[in-house]
Scaffold this active site. Structure first.
Site, PDB file in Angstrom:
ATOM      1  N   LEU A 118       0.811  -1.209   0.000  1.00  9.45           N
ATOM      2  CA  LEU A 118       0.000   0.000   0.000  1.00  9.45           C
ATOM      3  C   LEU A 118       0.845   1.260   0.000  1.00  9.45           C
ATOM      4  O   LEU A 118       0.425   2.301  -0.482  1.00  9.45           O
ATOM      5  CB  LEU A 118      -0.920   0.023   1.225  1.00  9.45           C
ATOM      6  CG  LEU A 118      -1.943  -1.117   1.318  1.00  9.45           C
ATOM      7  CD1 LEU A 118      -2.678  -1.047   2.642  1.00  9.45           C
ATOM      8  CD2 LEU A 118      -2.925  -1.040   0.155  1.00  9.45           C
ATOM      9  N   GLY A 162       6.607   3.861   4.608  1.00  8.61           N
ATOM     10  CA  GLY A 162       6.801   4.901   5.608  1.00  8.61           C
ATOM     11  C   GLY A 162       8.138   4.767   6.286  1.00  8.61           C
ATOM     12  O   GLY A 162       8.973   3.932   5.920  1.00  8.61           O
ATOM     13  N   GLY A 163       8.364   5.618   7.288  1.00  6.60           N
ATOM     14  CA  GLY A 163       9.627   5.555   8.006  1.00  6.60           C
ATOM     15  C   GLY A 163       9.775   4.254   8.772  1.00  6.60           C
ATOM     16  O   GLY A 163      10.872   3.747   8.972  1.00  6.60           O
ATOM     17  N   ASP A 219       4.277  13.841  15.015  1.00 13.21           N
ATOM     18  CA  ASP A 219       4.560  13.573  13.593  1.00 13.21           C
ATOM     19  C   ASP A 219       3.281  13.653  12.774  1.00 13.21           C
ATOM     20  O   ASP A 219       3.027  12.828  11.902  1.00 13.21           O
ATOM     21  CB  ASP A 219       5.220  12.194  13.434  1.00 13.21           C
ATOM     22  CG  ASP A 219       5.881  12.029  12.066  1.00 13.21           C
ATOM     23  OD1 ASP A 219       6.257  13.059  11.465  1.00 13.21           O
ATOM     24  OD2 ASP A 219       6.002  10.896  11.597  1.00 13.21           O
ATOM     25  N   GLY A 223       8.525   1.385   7.749  1.00 11.50           N
ATOM     26  CA  GLY A 223       8.754   0.336   6.775  1.00 11.50           C
ATOM     27  C   GLY A 223       7.574   0.242   5.818  1.00 11.50           C
ATOM     28  O   GLY A 223       6.686   1.098   5.815  1.00 11.50           O
ATOM     29  N   PRO A 224       7.501  -0.811   4.994  1.00 13.66           N
ATOM     30  CA  PRO A 224       6.401  -0.946   4.041  1.00 13.66           C
ATOM     31  C   PRO A 224       5.095  -1.334   4.721  1.00 13.66           C
ATOM     32  O   PRO A 224       5.092  -1.954   5.788  1.00 13.66           O
ATOM     33  CB  PRO A 224       6.889  -2.057   3.109  1.00 13.66           C
ATOM     34  CG  PRO A 224       7.835  -2.855   3.937  1.00 13.66           C
ATOM     35  CD  PRO A 224       8.506  -1.885   4.867  1.00 13.66           C
ATOM     36  N   VAL A 225       3.975  -0.971   4.081  1.00 12.40           N
ATOM     37  CA  VAL A 225       2.648  -1.318   4.578  1.00 12.40           C
ATOM     38  C   VAL A 225       1.956  -2.163   3.506  1.00 12.40           C
ATOM     39  O   VAL A 225       1.952  -1.806   2.328  1.00 12.40           O
ATOM     40  CB  VAL A 225       1.814  -0.061   4.878  1.00 12.40           C
ATOM     41  CG1 VAL A 225       0.443  -0.448   5.421  1.00 12.40           C
ATOM     42  CG2 VAL A 225       2.533   0.833   5.876  1.00 12.40           C
ATOM     43  N   LYS A 280       1.796  -3.192   8.883  1.00 15.88           N
ATOM     44  CA  LYS A 280       2.975  -2.328   8.826  1.00 15.88           C
ATOM     45  C   LYS A 280       4.170  -3.130   9.323  1.00 15.88           C
ATOM     46  O   LYS A 280       4.214  -3.566  10.465  1.00 15.88           O
ATOM     47  CB  LYS A 280       2.767  -1.069   9.665  1.00 15.88           C
ATOM     48  CG  LYS A 280       3.866  -0.044   9.503  1.00 15.88           C
ATOM     49  CD  LYS A 280       3.439   1.363   9.904  1.00 15.88           C
ATOM     50  CE  LYS A 280       3.171   1.504  11.365  1.00 15.88           C
ATOM     51  NZ  LYS A 280       3.004   2.918  11.761  1.00 15.88           N
TER      52      LYS A 280
END
Length: 815
Positions: free
Chosen positions: A508, A511-512, A627, A514-516, A530
């Site tokens: 999908l 991100g920081g 964040d 890792g992958p989702v 995640k």
């Protein structure tokens, strides 16, 4: 006369003659009634093209004038005076032709079954040209991909430039016959992008789903006319199955779903990074189930260990120990001969040479030839050998071939010694662990036993048990409370199954953390997984922090955590699935932003505000997100916003209202000035981020990547100047904002500017923001100049971007 008219109409249904033509929007219908030939416009385009489609124009399988679109609806398809089939524009200019030379003018074009448009001689019926042998981006049943042995000329699939532009794109697909080995390649310009593996006369050995029972299979070989061909047929019971090379370079196998009235992708060429040609370099293999995905073959080591550790594997691997045959050539003596190591179920390397010999002879020939680096045998293929670098090896879950590659004797011997050492170490380690575990068990209190029972039951409600199970944590993670809401613990295997082994097609975003990935559990529930990346700067602290924070929070505008998983180095979080993904995927995409009208955008702003108010004031804990950014706002099926990513959140206890940190985390462009410069954060830090969000949502442009050459400002400064000059409405898209809403729009921009004021004291609280949004505050105070608007050229922050992928966590040391 009526009979003759009906006869002419009947002929016109599938035929074009010198006296009959089709004009936009007329169509021809194939005899089987499934295919149509006519004019169409791709999605988001007004250009007109002549094409062939299956049942609906959205399933286009062939385009005639793909590089020369018609600009109006005056196009005509007819037989020209020279006998060719042509497409004419409104000025009677030829923009496409079948381009057959030396033909009689007495020709006819007929639209046959299986979507084949043919040009034939009217008297003899001989076929002069057909569309099925001049494909665009789609391989239809019976389409023969061919290559002339004499001239090297090939029939090639060429991708569309984009889903709305049928012109020739960057990717092409064709098969290659070299040294008696046939393979299918996808090319990016002139570089190989994907490779199928050898064709065995029935299937392509690289493709996992192509087994010996695979439908009627591919047919191919020498056609007796000096051409190598390959094609496929459709089995009984299947209406429509095609292969399409899309604009992203993926070759998709698609099957018509008659219930949904659309094509469903049943296989795609690129499921993971391992499908990229040569991603691991020479003498290395790729496995999508391993971390990292690339590993050197036995007896080899990385050519450049520093690059390899940075996940740049293109340099490949080199042999660790010289081969015996090489040392003989160099006049050194040894009695140990080289051997072969077996690699099972792989896509064999590129550049194979085919030999018509038995497996035993195949091995002997390779062993006797010092230049031979590997060999393999495949049913229908025979012996294959390699004399150079071994490139593009991939481990397959099913199918594939066994590869035997040459290894120095010392590396073969080391296997036995290493096995003994590992076995002894394992026995000693097991005994030591057992003794220690027994001692610890004797000393464990009844309370601890209850905690472990909570873990073993796969549900945990006690934070002590959770921290004990995961052997980590930090004092910053939680307050003095010892309980969390019930948390479901997932097995790694269960999540791997739910995401199809973390298939790239289910990814999908990134991100920081890792992958989702999108996943579906056995009960049908859709989830978002995640997965912590090893390359991530985050670790156990952020993982624990997000689990503990989200377990204690329940609000309609906060993403819901379903569970977590820790298995070895794997750390994963499971959330409710958000079908509309993150907010940035909509508001910053010109083709999708128009789907968000003003009322929807206002509802999103209000939802984010209510979620923040809950965090700051109304929840059991008092939480600063730290964040908050547009990519951390997820949208459900009704476009309701959900705040996500609480790995950097801080919980305040007692009467705390601000704190200082030496570890500044977050994303530049959303950080308040006191936090970015001094490490001070409070509720007003989140208010600043919220103000940036408001302006981004309304204007539709990123603050973190905004540049104005004339004024050299960020988005905040750009809005401020237009606000001060009273022409802020010039920044808004008229298709999105109704004139009747301009007062509410101005009010929201005013609120956004109040939130991004430089001094934290001047910014409103989230409670005040909610009142302002609801119109409970009649008169808003004038905003002061925003932070960071004129400091870019004086004292710039390091690249006002969000790390390498615009959604990752940036960390610097506070002053």
């Amino acid at each position: 006369m009526l009979f003759l008219y009906l006869l002419q109409v009947s002929i016109a249904l599938d035929t074009i003659t010198s006296s009959q033509f089709i004009k936009d929007p007329d169509t021809l219908l194939s005899k089987d009634g499934n295919y149509s030939l006519g004019f169409f416009s791709p999605e988001n385009s007004t250009n007109r093209y002549v094409g062939i489609w299956w049942k609906s124009r959205s399933t286009n399988v062939w385009v005639a004038n793909r590089n020369k679109p018609l600009n109006d609806s005056n196009g005509i398809v007819k037989i020209s005076e020279d006998g060719n089939l042509v497409v004419l524009n409104g000025q009677k200019q030829v923009i496409w032709s079948s381009n057959v030379s030396n033909i009689a003018s007495n020709t006819t074009s007929q639209f046959l079954d299986f979507g084949n448009l043919v040009l034939m001689e009217s008297t003899t019926g001989n076929t002069l040209w057909n569309s099925i042998q001049h494909p665009s981006d789609t391989l239809l049943p019976g389409t023969k991909l061919s290559m002339s042995k004499r001239t090297g000329e090939k029939i090639i699939l060429r991708s569309w430039k984009s889903p709305s532009d049928p012109s020739v794109g960057s990717f092409s697909a064709s098969f290659v016959e070299s040294r008696n080995i046939i393979q299918v390649f996808i090319w990016n310009e002139n570089q190989p992008y994907w490779r199928s593996g050898p064709y065995n006369g029935r299937v392509l050995t690289r493709i996992d789903t192509m087994t010996a029972t695979y439908f009627k299979g591919f047919e191919g070989g020498d056609d007796g006319n000096g051409n190598i061909i390959i094609y496929y047929t459709i089995p009984d019971g299947l209406d429509f199955l095609i292969y399409n090379l899309n604009s992203q370079g993926n070759l998709d196998e698609t099957l018509w779903d008659d219930n949904k009235k659309e094509l469903q992708v049943t296989w795609t060429s690129r499921k993971s990074d391992c499908d990229v040609y040569g991603i691991c370099g020479a003498f290395a293999s790729c496995s999508s189930l391993s971390i990292p995905i690339c590993s050197c073959l036995k007896g080899f080591e990385p050519r450049n260990i520093q690059e390899w550790n940075r996940n740049n594997w293109t340099g490949g691997c080199v042999r660790r120990t010289p081969l015996q045959c090489e040392r003989v050539i160099n006049k050194t003596t040894t009695t140990k001969k080289d051997g072969f190591f077996k690699l099972q179920a792989v896509k064999v390397p590129d550049f194979a040479e085919g030999l018509a010999v038995t497996p035993d002879i195949c091995r002997s020939l390779c062993l006797e030839n010092c230049s031979c680096t590997a060999y393999s045998n495949g049913a229908g293929i025979g012996c294959m050998s390699w004399t150079g670098n071994l490139i593009d090896i991939k481990h397959l879950q099913t199918g594939g071939l066994d590869l035997y590659f040459r290894v120095a004797h010392e590396d073969l011997d080391s296997r036995g010694n290493k096995t003994i050492i590992i076995t002894i170490s394992a026995i000693i380690g097991t005994l030591t662990i057992s003794i220690c575990a027994y001692i610890m068990w004797r000393r464990t209190s009844k309370n601890t036993a209850k905690l472990w029972h909570s873990i073993k039951s796969k549900r945990v409600t006690d934070i002590k048990a959770f921290r004990l199970f995961y052997k980590g944590g930090t004092s910053e993670v939680h307050t003095s409370g010892d309980t969390i809401d019930e948390l479901l613990l997932f097995d790694f295997e269960k999540l791997a199954t739910a995401t199809n082994n973390f298939d790239l097609s289910n990814k999908l975003g990134q991100g920081g953390f890792g992958p989702v990935y999108k996943g579906k559990l056995q009960d049908g529930q859709e989830i978002a997984v995640k997965r912590l990346s090893r390359a991530s700067g985050q670790g156990l602290e952020e993982f624990m922090n997000e689990v503990v924070v989200l377990c204690k929070l329940q609000h309609r505008n906060l993403v819901r955590l379903l569970g977590c998983c820790v298995d070895g180095d794997e750390k994963m979080l499971m959330y409710e699935y958000m079908p509309n993904k993150s907010l940035d995927a909509l508001i910053f995409d010109p083709s999708k932003s128009k789907l968000l009208d003003w009322r929807t955008r206002y509802s999103i702003i209000e939802g984010i505000a209510r979620g923040l108010l809950y965090l700051h004031r109304d929840s059991r804990l008092r939480i600063i997100h730290r964040d908050l950014k547009v990519s951390n706002i997820l949208l459900d099926e009704a476009l309701n916003p959900k705040i996500s990513d609480f790995g950097m959140a801080r919980i305040f206890g007692g009467r705390e209202d601000h704190a200082n940190t030496n570890r500044v985390v977050g994303t530049y462009g959303y950080m308040s000035p006191e936090y970015a410069m001094e490490g001070l954060f409070s509720e007003k830090s989140d208010v600043f981020s919220f103000g940036v969000l408001i302006l981004e949502i309304i204007i539709g442009r990123r603050n973190s990547s905004f540049y104005d050459n004339e004024l050299a400002l960020n988005l905040l400064g750009f809005v401020w100047i237009h606000w001060r000059e009273d022409n802020i409405l010039l920044l808004l898209e008229p298709e999105i904002y109704d004139h009747n809403d301009h007062k509410n729009i101005l009010r929201c921009i005013h609120i956004g500017l109040l939130c991004v004021q430089e001094s934290a004291v001047d910014r409103p609280t989230m409670a005040a923001v909610i009142s302002m949004l609801n119109g409970e505050v009649a008169s808003l105070p004038p905003p002061n100049e925003p932070a960071f608007i004129l400091r870019q050229n004086i004292n710039p922050l390091p690249e006002e971007k969000e790390s390498i992928n615009k959604v990752s966590i940036t960390e610097v040391s506070g002053r």
